[in-house]
Design an enzyme around this catalytic site. Sequence first.
Site, PDB file in Angstrom:
ATOM      1  CG  PHE B  39      -1.908  -1.139   1.218  1.00 51.29           C
ATOM      2  CD1 PHE B  39      -3.170  -0.985   0.662  1.00 51.29           C
ATOM      3  CD2 PHE B  39      -1.554  -2.387   1.736  1.00 51.29           C
ATOM      4  CE1 PHE B  39      -4.071  -2.044   0.635  1.00 51.29           C
ATOM      5  CE2 PHE B  39      -2.452  -3.450   1.713  1.00 51.29           C
ATOM      6  CZ  PHE B  39      -3.715  -3.277   1.168  1.00 51.29           C
ATOM      7  CB  ILE B  77       1.209   0.209   5.550  1.00 48.45           C
ATOM      8  CG1 ILE B  77      -0.183  -0.422   5.530  1.00 48.45           C
ATOM      9  CG2 ILE B  77       1.125   1.727   5.521  1.00 48.45           C
ATOM     10  CD1 ILE B  77      -0.987  -0.116   6.782  1.00 48.45           C
ATOM     11  CB  CYS B  78       4.960   2.681   1.881  1.00 42.36           C
ATOM     12  SG  CYS B  78       6.355   3.813   1.830  1.00 42.36           S
ATOM     13  CB  ILE B  79       7.625   3.119   7.036  1.00 38.23           C
ATOM     14  CG1 ILE B  79       7.722   3.897   8.345  1.00 38.23           C
ATOM     15  CG2 ILE B  79       8.928   3.198   6.249  1.00 38.23           C
ATOM     16  CD1 ILE B  79       8.573   3.251   9.392  1.00 38.23           C
ATOM     17  CB  ALA B  82       2.455   4.941   6.896  1.00 39.87           C
TER      18      ALA B  82
END
Lengths: 134, 130
Positions: B39, B77-79, B82
């Site tokens: 994501f 989820i891409c940090i 995010a």
Amino acid sequence: MATKKFMYVNRKAPYGTVYALESLEVVLIAAAFEQEVTLAFVDDGVYQIIKDQKPKAIGMKNFSPTYKALGDYDIKQLYVERESLEERGLTEDDLMELTYEDEDDDWAEKSSLSIISRAEMAELMAAQDVTFSF
Amino acid sequence: MKYTLMVNEGPYQHQSSDTAYQFAKAALAKGHEIFRVFFYHDGVNNGSRLSVPPKDDRLVQKQWSELAQQHGIDMVICIAAAQRRGLMDASEAKRQGLDADNIAPGFRISGLGQLIEGSIESDRTIVFGD
């Protein structure tokens, strides 16, 4: 780890949405994986690499200098679609100078940019293993 | 066939997260493997556990959570994306000195390298987004 041909297709203007900036972040990470990386600039994506960007007036950071660092990451295949430039009244002279140092040619500085036709771009896309579109 | 999916748009705003979910379900039903769902951009919002849509609407985040838990799918989820958008897990919230975390079950936060690795490991990568 297998080596694949990765293409990053940049289709959107650099400011107004976050896609261009976050695409560049993926490309920089991808460089560490020693894959064959190609960037394509089509549609409004050609605006990402025009010279003299001054987005300060709209409160945005000018991240265009990062494209100049791509050569240092060994990313040197940047393809710009000629029709996309023409449709926007742009020429190659409007683009930044993006270069890399060719280790096979005594580190001579060479242009990373190739201007190709829409038909050639289609052929290039068809030859990829993985295509990311931003 | 082994797939990595990339979801680049937020739930409710854009059809592409629903489309990605439907694709994942259909692929699994046909016996394919979803190696990873990554994501990115506003797509990170698919992993928020604090979403409360009206009762007669679908529950996009919960659908993803259930799919991940039922099929053991790695959902990342891409940090960086995010952090920009206020999505964080408990350990990151603690590290940043924040008083809340909001990651839905079945999701984990990691780096963009997971996307590249997923694409190297998978037969196909499919991008869902604008």
